[in-house]
Design an enzyme around this catalytic site. Structure first.
Site, mmCIF file in Angstrom:
data_model
loop_
_atom_site.group_PDB
_atom_site.id
_atom_site.type_symbol
_atom_site.label_atom_id
_atom_site.label_comp_id
_atom_site.label_asym_id
_atom_site.label_seq_id
_atom_site.Cartn_x
_atom_site.Cartn_y
_atom_site.Cartn_z
ATOM 1 C CG ASN A 142 -3.828 -4.352 3.150
ATOM 2 O OD1 ASN A 142 -3.117 -4.519 2.113
ATOM 3 N ND2 ASN A 142 -3.138 -4.492 4.344
ATOM 4 N NE ARG A 173 -2.220 -1.245 3.346
ATOM 5 C CZ ARG A 173 -2.722 -1.166 4.829
ATOM 6 N NH1 ARG A 173 -3.831 -0.431 5.015
ATOM 7 N NH2 ARG A 173 -1.725 -1.173 5.820
#
Length: 92
Positions: free
Chosen positions: A39, A21
């Protein structure tokens, strides 16, 4: 014909716990893209990104590799409707 586009991508493989990320956020901001990355409960990472066509296409190529510790098995892409926004966020 627009010179911008928005896509939604689902990345599967070893993509959680490898800074995917944060890497996506940095790479997207570098390319001037807006959107988010998060996520998923099943171990995937999803992202919505928008910006100039060439920048989005370049980012899609990068998503197929990810950061050094990642192992990307697949990237599923679909068109998205994104009205903009500012910046590129990591969603929890």
């Amino acid at each position: 014909m627009s010179d911008t586009k928005a896509i939604h991508a689902r990345i599967e493989g070893r993509v959680q716990g490898v800074s995917f990320r944060a890497w996506t956020q940095i790479e997207a901001k570098t390319r001037g893209l807006t959107g988010w990355v998060r996520n998923e409960a099943d171990g995937a990472v999803t992202t919505l990104m928008a910006g100039p066509v060439a920048s989005v296409d370049e980012m899609l190529r990068e998503l197929n590799h990810g950061p050094p510790a990642a192992v990307v098995r697949s990237v599923e892409v679909s068109e998205a409707d994104w009205q903009g926004g500012n910046g590129f966020e990591i969603l929890r």
